[in-house]
Motif scaffolding. Structure first.
Motif, PDB file in Angstrom:
ATOM      1  N   ALA A 473       1.004  -1.089  -0.026  1.00  0.00           N
ATOM      2  CA  ALA A 473       0.025   0.020  -0.128  1.00  0.00           C
ATOM      3  C   ALA A 473       0.783   1.296  -0.050  1.00  0.00           C
ATOM      4  CB  ALA A 473      -1.061  -0.013   1.098  1.00  0.00           C
ATOM      5  N   GLN A 474       1.882   1.209   0.939  1.00  0.00           N
ATOM      6  CA  GLN A 474       2.746   2.487   0.867  1.00  0.00           C
ATOM      7  C   GLN A 474       3.474   2.625  -0.401  1.00  0.00           C
ATOM      8  OE1 GLN A 474       5.856   2.072   3.914  1.00  0.00           O
ATOM      9  NE2 GLN A 474       6.573   4.187   3.636  1.00  0.00           N
ATOM     10  N   ASP A 475       4.065   1.489  -1.026  1.00  0.00           N
ATOM     11  CA  ASP A 475       5.085   1.659  -2.169  1.00  0.00           C
ATOM     12  C   ASP A 475       3.912   1.855  -3.471  1.00  0.00           C
ATOM     13  OD1 ASP A 475       6.843   1.318  -0.613  1.00  0.00           O
ATOM     14  OD2 ASP A 475       7.359  -0.698  -1.401  1.00  0.00           O
ATOM     15  N   ILE A 476       2.781   1.441  -3.478  1.00  0.00           N
ATOM     16  CA  ILE A 476       1.733   1.806  -4.428  1.00  0.00           C
ATOM     17  C   ILE A 476       1.345   3.140  -4.391  1.00  0.00           C
ATOM     18  CG2 ILE A 476      -0.451   1.112  -5.543  1.00  0.00           C
ATOM     19  CD1 ILE A 476       0.431  -1.746  -4.993  1.00  0.00           C
ATOM     20  N   ARG A 477       1.142   3.588  -3.493  1.00  0.00           N
ATOM     21  CA  ARG A 477       0.517   5.096  -3.250  1.00  0.00           C
ATOM     22  C   ARG A 477       1.148   5.849  -3.902  1.00  0.00           C
ATOM     23  NH1 ARG A 477      -0.279   7.128   2.582  1.00  0.00           N
ATOM     24  NH2 ARG A 477      -1.577   5.341   2.466  1.00  0.00           N
ATOM     25  N   THR A 478       2.604   5.965  -3.691  1.00  0.00           N
ATOM     26  CA  THR A 478       3.455   7.235  -4.216  1.00  0.00           C
ATOM     27  C   THR A 478       3.416   7.139  -5.753  1.00  0.00           C
ATOM     28  OG1 THR A 478       4.901   7.031  -2.133  1.00  0.00           O
ATOM     29  CG2 THR A 478       5.752   8.006  -4.139  1.00  0.00           C
ATOM     30  N   PRO A 479       3.822   6.009  -6.194  1.00  0.00           N
ATOM     31  CA  PRO A 479       3.866   6.040  -8.055  1.00  0.00           C
ATOM     32  C   PRO A 479       2.469   6.252  -8.638  1.00  0.00           C
ATOM     33  CG  PRO A 479       4.228   3.958  -7.088  1.00  0.00           C
ATOM     34  CD  PRO A 479       4.473   4.881  -6.041  1.00  0.00           C
ATOM     35  N   LEU A 480       1.233   5.894  -7.851  1.00  0.00           N
ATOM     36  CA  LEU A 480      -0.162   6.036  -8.236  1.00  0.00           C
ATOM     37  C   LEU A 480      -0.341   7.658  -8.192  1.00  0.00           C
ATOM     38  CD1 LEU A 480      -2.305   2.871  -7.291  1.00  0.00           C
ATOM     39  CD2 LEU A 480      -1.209   3.488  -9.305  1.00  0.00           C
ATOM     40  N   ALA A 481       0.015   7.985  -7.114  1.00  0.00           N
ATOM     41  CA  ALA A 481      -0.036   9.499  -6.746  1.00  0.00           C
ATOM     42  C   ALA A 481       0.261  10.397  -8.195  1.00  0.00           C
ATOM     43  CB  ALA A 481       0.340  10.082  -5.828  1.00  0.00           C
ATOM     44  N   SER A 482       1.664  10.134  -8.443  1.00  0.00           N
ATOM     45  CA  SER A 482       2.169  10.807  -9.708  1.00  0.00           C
ATOM     46  C   SER A 482       1.505  10.434 -10.839  1.00  0.00           C
ATOM     47  CB  SER A 482       3.726  10.332  -9.932  1.00  0.00           C
ATOM     48  OG  SER A 482       4.453  10.509  -8.696  1.00  0.00           O
ATOM     49  N   VAL A 483       1.353   9.058 -11.016  1.00  0.00           N
ATOM     50  CA  VAL A 483       0.344   8.794 -12.443  1.00  0.00           C
ATOM     51  C   VAL A 483      -0.772   9.368 -12.614  1.00  0.00           C
ATOM     52  CG1 VAL A 483      -0.529   6.929 -13.525  1.00  0.00           C
ATOM     53  CG2 VAL A 483       1.523   6.508 -12.569  1.00  0.00           C
ATOM     54  N   ARG A 484      -1.655   9.643 -11.339  1.00  0.00           N
ATOM     55  CA  ARG A 484      -2.997  10.390 -11.167  1.00  0.00           C
ATOM     56  C   ARG A 484      -2.727  11.747 -11.572  1.00  0.00           C
ATOM     57  NH1 ARG A 484      -6.786  10.872  -6.069  1.00  0.00           N
ATOM     58  NH2 ARG A 484      -8.370  12.168  -6.858  1.00  0.00           N
ATOM     59  N   THR A 485      -1.840  12.226 -11.096  1.00  0.00           N
ATOM     60  CA  THR A 485      -1.471  13.761 -11.175  1.00  0.00           C
ATOM     61  C   THR A 485      -1.308  13.922 -12.807  1.00  0.00           C
ATOM     62  OG1 THR A 485      -0.569  14.125  -9.240  1.00  0.00           O
ATOM     63  CG2 THR A 485      -0.174  15.709 -10.899  1.00  0.00           C
ATOM     64  N   PHE A 486      -0.342  13.341 -13.504  1.00  0.00           N
ATOM     65  CA  PHE A 486       0.188  13.454 -14.933  1.00  0.00           C
ATOM     66  C   PHE A 486      -1.374  12.734 -15.589  1.00  0.00           C
ATOM     67  CE2 PHE A 486       4.363  12.625 -13.275  1.00  0.00           C
ATOM     68  CZ  PHE A 486       5.139  13.879 -13.795  1.00  0.00           C
ATOM     69  N   ALA A 487      -2.031  11.857 -15.131  1.00  0.00           N
ATOM     70  CA  ALA A 487      -3.362  11.737 -15.974  1.00  0.00           C
ATOM     71  C   ALA A 487      -4.355  12.715 -16.084  1.00  0.00           C
ATOM     72  CB  ALA A 487      -3.925  10.443 -15.451  1.00  0.00           C
ATOM     73  N   ALA A 497       5.317  19.359 -26.029  1.00  0.00           N
ATOM     74  CA  ALA A 497       6.390  18.319 -26.396  1.00  0.00           C
ATOM     75  C   ALA A 497       7.042  18.097 -24.953  1.00  0.00           C
ATOM     76  CB  ALA A 497       7.244  18.774 -27.334  1.00  0.00           C
ATOM     77  N   ASP A 498       7.524  18.998 -24.168  1.00  0.00           N
ATOM     78  CA  ASP A 498       8.113  18.683 -23.074  1.00  0.00           C
ATOM     79  C   ASP A 498       7.416  18.121 -22.090  1.00  0.00           C
ATOM     80  OD1 ASP A 498       6.548  20.853 -22.575  1.00  0.00           O
ATOM     81  OD2 ASP A 498       7.749  22.047 -21.088  1.00  0.00           O
ATOM     82  N   PHE A 499       6.258  18.207 -21.903  1.00  0.00           N
ATOM     83  CA  PHE A 499       5.204  17.466 -20.923  1.00  0.00           C
ATOM     84  C   PHE A 499       5.045  16.026 -21.480  1.00  0.00           C
ATOM     85  CE2 PHE A 499       1.054  15.635 -19.819  1.00  0.00           C
ATOM     86  CZ  PHE A 499       1.168  15.940 -18.194  1.00  0.00           C
ATOM     87  N   ARG A 500       5.033  15.779 -22.744  1.00  0.00           N
ATOM     88  CA  ARG A 500       4.846  14.266 -23.166  1.00  0.00           C
ATOM     89  C   ARG A 500       5.953  13.729 -22.927  1.00  0.00           C
ATOM     90  NH1 ARG A 500       2.497  16.862 -27.770  1.00  0.00           N
ATOM     91  NH2 ARG A 500       4.600  16.583 -28.958  1.00  0.00           N
ATOM     92  N   GLU A 501       7.241  14.397 -23.041  1.00  0.00           N
ATOM     93  CA  GLU A 501       8.657  13.564 -22.706  1.00  0.00           C
ATOM     94  C   GLU A 501       8.685  13.336 -21.321  1.00  0.00           C
ATOM     95  OE1 GLU A 501      13.405  14.675 -23.324  1.00  0.00           O
ATOM     96  OE2 GLU A 501      11.917  16.017 -24.101  1.00  0.00           O
ATOM     97  N   PHE A 502       8.322  14.441 -20.423  1.00  0.00           N
ATOM     98  CA  PHE A 502       8.419  14.119 -18.941  1.00  0.00           C
ATOM     99  C   PHE A 502       7.502  13.071 -18.330  1.00  0.00           C
ATOM    100  CE2 PHE A 502       7.208  15.090 -14.491  1.00  0.00           C
ATOM    101  CZ  PHE A 502       8.273  15.239 -13.881  1.00  0.00           C
ATOM    102  N   TRP A 503       6.286  13.080 -19.334  1.00  0.00           N
ATOM    103  CA  TRP A 503       5.434  11.951 -19.040  1.00  0.00           C
ATOM    104  C   TRP A 503       6.150  10.659 -19.253  1.00  0.00           C
ATOM    105  CZ3 TRP A 503       0.396  10.848 -17.380  1.00  0.00           C
ATOM    106  CH2 TRP A 503      -0.280   9.532 -17.709  1.00  0.00           C
ATOM    107  N   SER A 504       6.509  10.465 -20.569  1.00  0.00           N
ATOM    108  CA  SER A 504       6.827   9.335 -20.988  1.00  0.00           C
ATOM    109  C   SER A 504       8.207   8.664 -19.905  1.00  0.00           C
ATOM    110  CB  SER A 504       7.560   9.386 -22.369  1.00  0.00           C
ATOM    111  OG  SER A 504       8.265   7.970 -22.902  1.00  0.00           O
ATOM    112  N   GLY A 505       9.166   9.641 -19.607  1.00  0.00           N
ATOM    113  CA  GLY A 505      10.328   9.293 -18.850  1.00  0.00           C
ATOM    114  C   GLY A 505       9.975   8.878 -17.370  1.00  0.00           C
ATOM    115  N   THR A 506       9.072   9.661 -16.890  1.00  0.00           N
ATOM    116  CA  THR A 506       8.980   9.626 -15.211  1.00  0.00           C
ATOM    117  C   THR A 506       7.648   8.527 -15.136  1.00  0.00           C
ATOM    118  OG1 THR A 506       9.388  11.960 -14.889  1.00  0.00           O
ATOM    119  CG2 THR A 506       8.184  10.687 -13.295  1.00  0.00           C
ATOM    120  N   VAL A 507       6.551   8.618 -15.671  1.00  0.00           N
ATOM    121  CA  VAL A 507       5.596   7.738 -15.351  1.00  0.00           C
ATOM    122  C   VAL A 507       6.017   6.460 -15.640  1.00  0.00           C
ATOM    123  CG1 VAL A 507       3.056   7.093 -15.876  1.00  0.00           C
ATOM    124  CG2 VAL A 507       3.909   9.454 -15.596  1.00  0.00           C
TER     125      VAL A 507
END
Length: 689
Positions: A473-487, A497-507
């Motif tokens: 639960a702890q390790d899933i919450r952090t990446p899911l929060a990032s994915v949710r924000t980017f979504a 373009a810079d957003f799509r590149e950041f999305w592709s690299g980080t998420v």
């Protein structure tokens, strides 16, 4: 032996003087003055202790009376300093020696020592004066020294009856009854006026040899002598019998006591003390059990040679019987002690004889097996429940011993409705020549321990699941929060373009990290249906190295596979085993390791027969305690940024019959992976070893 008499034994001063006597002095303590006078007439007293708080005419009369009764005895007065000074100037009877009770303890002890020394010197002087024409040469034959009246060569009916009597009681086990019969028969046979039987008894005096000879049967002996008298192992008669093995008479002692033989003088005083004209040893194999002192005949006639020989022979028989009784008692005590130990043991003990019958069955065995001792002792071992009886039979007949082997008793064999788990050890009992004597079965009921261990395992599994859930639960919450924000921002900023590149690299990295974590946790708790195959180790390792080279997050590492001997095929699940080895090699590579050597070959450890060993060194440096902790998933899950790869690898290999060994070495951490070998090749390896 010196005999001392305390005229007032209850008085404090007399007791203080008596406490200074060495242990070889016999102290008589009469109850009153009348008994004291009787003792002075019946016993050869050497030293009399009297106390005087005041030097009066009454005290002088007492000293004069003592000098009349026993003129050879030394009277020692115990008094304060002023009384002793007054006695020097008052005429009349006075003690020959004084003890100043006001002196220091060392002065009192010195005065007592001087009094004892005076007695010893007086005794030696008396012996020298009485020497006269006495024969001083020690006689070695009884017939040459004992004035005996000759009798016919044929024994009397009384003597024959005595022989039959002692033969009947010698086989008995009651020593007291035996001694009663013995002294009664001797008194009747010898027609003696008195006798005294001294018997060996244990003492609590640590300064001696742990025993003394005390009066146990007597006739015509003073009561105080019976109560207080004893012979130490260092006294005259016991010393004589350590050197000689025959009867000694009072006449022989008189001939030997000429001032040159101190032993004869000591024996003479001891015989006078116990009223004996001859002393008979009761011995067996050089072991002195007792001494019988026999007085004169009631008619005044001397004892005949035949009578004395008969008493001597029968006394030896009494010694043999006493030895047998003592051995029987010791055996009974040992047997009772063994039975007590067996019955109080916290383990079940069953002993079998060579006839397959149960000889010993203790309380714990009765409690665990639920079978009463009366139902099994003396019966065939088949009455024991299986497989316990089978193990007992194998140990007894074939010598097939087992050590701490676990067996399960079910149903009626368990003595309860539930099953019992026993830990059994068996062995064959053999004699000095290796021949079988019986069989031994020792077992413990470990049902409660196994149940507790099972409960502990379940609790650990539950705790593991709880930790996994919390960690997940702890390790899933952090990446899911990032994915949710980017979504949420994706519809608005997708054209940037810079957003799509950041999305592709980080998420993408967050999702891959999340996927890896879930995969590792699932590998810990799941037991998927695996299809094991026969695999060539070289092929498996090459596949693992190819996957390792294709990974993007690590640099290239040159790896060499070295074979140690003939490499057999293994039996394993390809995908799972590949994942386990991949995890281990990732850990071994680290970040800076550019070279790795892997060694493959049959295991050399005897307990690992039929297994393949894959070994390599890890670049990481780990402390000793951390090695076992990294294999424990519970520990790893409690650490931040923990790496489950080592624990997952161990879990995968254990499911397939393999294992991991990790040890510290100067070059780094040494990892060994053991995998099961194909059946036919495992047999070949075992034959070679």
């Amino acid at each position: 032996m010196i005999i001392a008499l305390l005229w007032q034994p209850e008085d404090k001063w007399s007791q203080q003087v008596a406490s200074c006597f060495p242990p070889d002095i016999m102290v008589l303590r009469p109850a009153d003055s009348a008994e004291a006078e009787e003792l002075l007439l019946a016993v050869p007293v050497d030293l009399i202790v009297v106390q005087a708080a005041h030097f009066t005419s009454r005290f002088q009369n007492l000293v004069g009376r003592l000098n009349e009764l026993v003129p050879e005895a030394l009277v020692v007065g115990v008094a304060p300093t002023e009384v002793i000074e007054r006695a020097r100037f008052v005429p009349g009877p006075a003690p020959q020696a004084w003890v100043d009770i006001n002196g220091r303890e060392r002065e009192i002890q010195e005065a007592v020592r001087q009094a004892i020394q005076s007695v010893q010197l007086a005794r030696q002087s008396s012996s020298a004066l009485q020497a006269g024409d006495a024969v001083t040469t020690l006689q070695s034959q009884l017939s040459r020294t004992m004035p005996l009246a000759e009798a016919g060569s044929r024994r009397t009916p009384a003597e024959n009856a005595w022989h039959k009597l002692i033969s009947g009681v010698a086989a008995g086990a009651d020593i007291e009854r035996l001694l009663d019969v013995y002294v009664d028969a001797v008194a009747e046979l010898m027609s003696c006026s008195s006798y005294c039987l001294l018997w060996r008894r244990a003492t609590s005096d640590k300064s001696q040899e742990g025993y003394a000879f005390k009066v146990v049967r007597s006739l015509g002996l003073h009561e105080a002598v019976v109560r207080h008298a004893r012979l130490l192992p260092t006294d005259g008669l016991p010393t004589w019998y350590r050197r000689q093995r025959r009867i000694i008479t009072r006449a022989e002692v008189i001939q030997q006591d000429g001032g040159r033989n101190d032993l004869a003088a000591r024996i003479g005083r001891e015989m006078d003390l116990f009223g004996g004209s001859l002393a008979v040893p009761i011995m067996d194999s050089g072991h002195l059990w007792g001494i019988l002192l026999i007085g004169e005949k009631v008619t005044g006639e001397p004892h005949t040679v035949s009578e004395v020989e008969t008493v001597f022979v029968l006394s030896m028989q009494i010694g043999i019987a006493a030895r047998q009784i003592e051995l029987q008692r010791e055996l009974a005590r040992s047997s009772k002690l063994v039975d007590k130990v067996l019955q109080t043991m916290s383990s079940g003990v069953v002993v079998l004889g060579t006839d397959h019958k149960i000889a010993i069955y203790n309380d714990y065995a009765e409690k665990v097996l639920g079978i009463a001792a009366g139902e099994v002792i003396g019966r065939d071992l088949r009455c024991l429940p299986s497989p316990l009886g089978d193990l007992a039979y194998a140990a007894l007949e074939d010598g097939q011993s087992v050590a701490r082997e676990r067996i399960t008793l079910r149903g009626e064999a368990a003595g309860t409705e539930k099953e019992r788990i026993l830990e059994v050890t068996t062995s064959q009992l053999v004699d000095d020549n290796g021949g079988p004597l019986g069989g031994l079965v020792v077992f413990d009921d470990i049902t409660a321990q196994e149940q507790f261990a099972e409960q502990k395992r379940r609790a650990e599994q539950l705790e593991l699941v709880n930790n996994i859930v919390a960690r997940l639960a702890q390790d899933i919450r952090t990446p899911l929060a990032s994915v949710r924000t980017f979504a949420e921002l994706l519809p608005e900023r997708y054209n940037q373009a810079d957003f799509r590149e950041f999305w592709s690299g980080t998420v993408r990295k967050e999702i891959m990290k999340l996927n890896e974590l879930i995969s590792q946790m699932l590998a810990l708790v799941q037991d998927p249906a695996e299809k094991r195959e026969r695999i060539a180790p070289h092929q498996l390792l090459e596949h693992v190295l190819d996957r390792l080279a294709d990974m993007d997050d690590v640099g290239w590492c040159q790896t060499e596979i070295r074979e140690a001997g003939t490499v057999p095929d293994i039996v394993a699940e390809p995908n799972a085993t590949c994942e386990a080895l991949l995890y281990l090699l990732q850990m071994a590579r680290g970040e800076n390791n550019k070279w790795m050597e892997i060694e493959v070959g049959p295991a050399e450890v005897e307990s690992s027969g039929g297994q393949l060993c894959i070994s390599f060194r890890a670049a990481a440096e780990l402390e000793g305690p951390q090695l076992s902790q990294l294999l424990d998933p519970l520990y790893v899950l409690t650490q931040p940024d923990a790496d489950l790869r080592l624990a997952v690898s161990q879990r995968i290999l254990q499911r397939q019959g393999g294992r991991i060994e990790v040890s510290n070495e100067p070059q780094g951490v040494y990892v060994k992976v053991y995998l099961p070998v194909a059946a036919t090749q495992a047999e070949m390896i075992a034959e070679v070893k």
